[in-house]
Design an enzyme around this catalytic site. Structure first.
Site, PDB file in Angstrom:
ATOM      1  N   LEU A  93       0.817  -1.219   0.000  1.00  0.00           N
ATOM      2  CA  LEU A  93       0.000   0.000   0.000  1.00  0.00           C
ATOM      3  C   LEU A  93       0.851   1.271   0.000  1.00  0.00           C
ATOM      4  CD1 LEU A  93      -2.830  -1.031   2.514  1.00  0.00           C
ATOM      5  CD2 LEU A  93      -2.984  -0.872   0.019  1.00  0.00           C
ATOM      6  N   HIS A 134       6.000 -10.049   5.064  1.00  0.00           N
ATOM      7  CA  HIS A 134       5.993  -8.684   4.502  1.00  0.00           C
ATOM      8  C   HIS A 134       5.687  -7.662   5.603  1.00  0.00           C
ATOM      9  CE1 HIS A 134       4.931  -5.819   1.049  1.00  0.00           C
ATOM     10  NE2 HIS A 134       4.463  -5.184   2.116  1.00  0.00           N
ATOM     11  N   HIS A 138       7.948  -4.700   7.670  1.00  0.00           N
ATOM     12  CA  HIS A 138       7.601  -3.277   7.844  1.00  0.00           C
ATOM     13  C   HIS A 138       7.932  -2.810   9.265  1.00  0.00           C
ATOM     14  CE1 HIS A 138       5.803  -1.766   4.198  1.00  0.00           C
ATOM     15  NE2 HIS A 138       4.900  -2.720   4.126  1.00  0.00           N
TER      16      HIS A 138
HETATM   17 CO    CO Z   1       3.714  -3.254   2.552  1.00  0.00          CO
END
Ligand code: CO
Length: 170
Positions: A93, A134, A138
């Site tokens: 995103l 993933h 972050h």
């Molecule tokens: Co991401």
């Protein structure tokens, strides 16, 4: 609940490690709810607090009922076991429209706390295993373009800048 602004690469929050959660209070619950609402609103399958410029170790994931348990709320998650290897096309995103082929473990076990501070464990494969890796990346300040080789990274970032320019001019 409210929809929060998603920061885009190269925002500094995306390359900064988030801090552990120690208080499982109303403020945390608000953050978890906001993350879920922001993720669904953006049609994502996962979002980490770094992506709304909050440097706390909180992420939510929903890879759908066919690929997982539905909405997962993970506080202080860490990968404790990983096995195998798989390469798949990922989006993020914070990198609108960019997809990158990333190699990751095909199976993982993750330990985390739920919103009430209870210790939990989940074992995952397929799309959920990839989403977990993933999103935990972050929280460590690692974006997916750090998980590919230097030449591919350069090409991906060049393509990303072009996509951003096109969106700005649209
Ligand atoms: Co991401």
């Amino acid at each position: 609940m409210s929809i929060r602004h998603i920061v885009l690469y190269p925002h500094k929050a995306l390359t900064t490690a988030a801090q552990p959660i120690e208080s499982f209070d109303d403020q945390l619950h608000q953050l978890v709810d906001d993350l879920a609402e922001t993720m669904y609103n953006a049609h994502g399958i996962g979002i980490a607090a770094n992506q709304i410029d909050v440097l706390q170790r909180v992420t939510v994931i929903d890879t759908g009922k066919e690929n997982g348990p539905g909405l997962l709320e993970l506080i202080n998650p860490r990968v404790v076991e990983s096995e195998g290897s798989t390469k798949s096309s990922e989006g993020c995103l914070s990198f609108p429209q960019l997809t990158v082929d990333v190699k990751r473990a095909s199976e993982v076990a993750v330990e985390y706390q739920d919103r009430d501070g209870q210790e939990q464990r989940i074992e995952a494969s397929g799309l959920l295993a990839i989403a977990l890796q993933h999103e935990i990346d972050h929280l460590d300040g690692i974006v997916f373009t750090e998980r590919i080789g230097p030449i591919k990274k350069k090409l991906a970032l060049k393509k990303y800048r072009k996509l951003l320019e096109e969106q700005a001019n649209a």
